[in-house]
Design a protein around this motif. Structure first.
Motif, mmCIF file in Angstrom:
data_model
loop_
_atom_site.group_PDB
_atom_site.id
_atom_site.type_symbol
_atom_site.label_atom_id
_atom_site.label_comp_id
_atom_site.label_asym_id
_atom_site.label_seq_id
_atom_site.Cartn_x
_atom_site.Cartn_y
_atom_site.Cartn_z
ATOM 1 N N THR A 2 0.850 -1.184 0.000
ATOM 2 C CA THR A 2 0.000 0.000 0.000
ATOM 3 C C THR A 2 0.891 1.242 0.000
ATOM 4 O O THR A 2 1.906 1.284 0.674
ATOM 5 N N PRO A 7 -5.430 6.318 1.249
ATOM 6 C CA PRO A 7 -6.467 6.206 2.283
ATOM 7 C C PRO A 7 -6.932 4.760 2.419
ATOM 8 O O PRO A 7 -6.825 3.970 1.489
ATOM 9 N N ASP A 8 -7.419 4.429 3.612
ATOM 10 C CA ASP A 8 -8.003 3.108 3.817
ATOM 11 C C ASP A 8 -9.134 2.900 2.826
ATOM 12 O O ASP A 8 -9.873 3.828 2.541
ATOM 13 N N PRO A 9 -9.292 1.657 2.327
ATOM 14 C CA PRO A 9 -10.471 1.410 1.495
ATOM 15 C C PRO A 9 -11.740 1.692 2.296
ATOM 16 O O PRO A 9 -11.797 1.403 3.496
ATOM 17 N N ARG A 10 -12.712 2.310 1.640
ATOM 18 C CA ARG A 10 -14.031 2.480 2.256
ATOM 19 C C ARG A 10 -14.978 1.653 1.411
ATOM 20 O O ARG A 10 -15.291 1.999 0.276
ATOM 21 N N SER A 54 -14.528 0.024 6.822
ATOM 22 C CA SER A 54 -13.122 -0.298 6.574
ATOM 23 C C SER A 54 -12.975 -1.816 6.653
ATOM 24 O O SER A 54 -13.831 -2.505 7.230
ATOM 25 N N ASP A 73 -15.249 -0.776 -3.475
ATOM 26 C CA ASP A 73 -14.587 0.341 -2.803
ATOM 27 C C ASP A 73 -15.158 1.619 -3.406
ATOM 28 O O ASP A 73 -15.050 1.851 -4.615
#
Ligand SMILES: [Zn+2]
Length: 471
Positions: A2, A7-10, A54, A73
């Protein structure tokens, strides 16, 4: 690997449960991101609750034996999310917006999502082309942005009966656009003597006149700071950008959820049952929460701007707050289930403090007159049916308290006013949730479909207002 700053996957998911009571209990236990407010979609073998989670949150649910169906996502769609306009397609107001319902042969491509400056120049374009009156909202935002609303109808403020807002939750892309393009359609059809066509749903020129004669007030971008931030960062930002309550160094603690900041059962820890106050879907006093309700009712300039309009136009009867994304038309009440039998159960009565908000239970329920309930169900049904008739999909007319209660929301505030002060006009409050569940960043194709769906819904809502005098 990563990227360090990725950003974190949403992930847009549906949490599945065998029945509504189980779904309610899941929401009560897990304070995750359920969008504007939690809802339960019927499935073949139970219900599904849309959420934006998340990977860690999904893991938590699965480890507790709860089924989660991952869709996509939200920021990484196969087709790509609709881009934001990078110029000013309305040339500072010298070109008016052209709605999708009156475009010649349906040929005009509305293009990408409107940026914040374009929303302003679209209003200027309507003024220059059609001569509509506008008003400047009295409160500047935290970042000093001005806000503008418009009027379609008579000059006399007492002749306005319908009020639309959009752009409250910043990430719900396309809401301000859909409202502006609808107004543009009405004005264009009026000027050129035509009807309006949204997909398979058509409205006649007589319908256009009937809608215009209701008197429409529109405030298309309630939260300009939040929308500007979301468009710049792609951070799925929901709140405004007021830094007053923020925790230093914690970016997510900036801002207030405008749609939990209204003066309706705002002090949720007093007014609601303690068993439902633990989930932030109701509201939150933690600045880090997506639903942080601010320091006091109406503490936010954006909320006060939206409520100021009710005072300026004293005969409003019909209010719609445009949000996404589910596919619903929500009607009052949102603090508990509706009931018409026991007039003693009222939101303003302190005897019921600590008892509100437990849904699926036959306890406290919010009263309203039977005639009102019949009227608002009819209007929600007609509005949802008009949106479905465009041809894309179905829409549900449902109570605002579908799966979980809300404190401090706009639709309940609108309807509560006349019960606090009988001198004030009765306003039926609705929330539109256009688009697909938790699909805050639509693809370009979905964005264009949403414009047509919303246009048909707002048009039918105005016709409903004309057909249903409020008493
Ligand atoms: Zn929303």
């Amino acid at each position: 690997m990563t990227e360090p700053n990725a950003p974190d996957p949403r992930l847009s998911v549906r949490i599945t449960a065998p029945d509504r009571a189980t779904a309610f209990d899941i929401v009560r236990r897990y304070p995750f991101d359920y969008g504007c407010r939690p809802t339960a979609l019927p499935t073949d073998d139970g219900v599904a609750v849309p959420a934006l989670l998340s990977p860690a949150e999904i893991e938590t649910l699965r480890n507790n034996g709860i089924d989660v169906d991952v869709r996509f996502d939200i920021r990484d769609r196969d087709e790509g999310t609709a881009p934001i306009g990078d110029g000013d397609r309305f040339d500072g107001g010298r070109r008016p917006p052209q709605g999708v319902g009156t475009a010649p042969d349906g040929s005009t491509d509305p293009g990408p999502i409107l940026n914040v400056d374009e929303i302003g120049s679209a209003i200027d374009g309507l003024v220059n082309e059609y001569g509509i009156p506008t008003f400047t909202l009295p409160n500047g935002t935290a970042e000093g942005r001005p806000s503008t609303g418009g009027q379609v109808g008579d000059v006399d403020p007492s002749r306005y009966h319908v009020y639309f807002t959009a752009g409250v939750h910043a990430r719900e892309r396309g809401g301000p656009d859909a409202l502006l393009y609808f107004i543009a359609d009405l004005l264009h059809a009026n000027k050129f003597g035509t009807g309006i066509t949204y997909g398979a749903r058509t409205f006649t020129n007589a319908d256009v006149h009937k809608a215009l004669n209701t008197g429409i007030v529109f405030f298309p971008l309630v939260n300009p700071d939040g929308v500007a931030w979301d468009q710049r960062t792609g951070s799925l930002w929901r709140k405004n950008r007021n830094p007053a309550g923020a925790i230093p160094g914690d970016e997510g603690s900036i801002g207030v959820d405008i749609n939990r900041n209204y003066d309706f059962l705002w002090d949720y820890r007093t007014h609601f049952d303690p068993s439902v106050t633990g989930n932030s879907a109701l509201a939150s006093d933690d600045p880090r929460a997506e639903t942080f309700h601010g320091a006091a009712p109406l503490s936010e300039p954006e909320t006060r701007n939206a409520t100021w309009v009710f005072d300026q136009f004293p005969k409003l009867n019909w209010y719609m707050d445009i949000h996404s994304a589910v596919g619903d038309i929500l009607y009052n009440w949102g603090d508990d289930d509706d009931q018409v039998g026991d007039e003693a159960m009222r939101f303003f009565d302190p005897r019921w403090d600590g008892a509100r908000g437990v849904l699926t239970a036959d306890d406290y329920r919010e009263w309203l007159p039977e005639a009102d309930l019949g009227r608002i169900r009819l209007v929600a049904r007609r509005t949802a049916a008009a949106m479905a008739a465009v041809g894309g999909r179905t829409f549900r007319p449902i109570p605002a308290a579908d799966l979980y209660a809300t404190s401090g929301a706009s639709d309940d505030y609108a309807y509560s006013r006349t019960w606090i002060d009988p001198q004030l006009s009765k306003v039926h409050g609705f929330t539109m949730e256009f688009g697909y569940p938790t699909n805050f960043y639509p693809t370009l194709t979905e964005y264009h479909q949403n414009l047509a769906d919303v246009g048909a819904g707002l048009m039918e809502f105005c016709l409903c207002a004309a057909d249903n005098p409020v008493t």
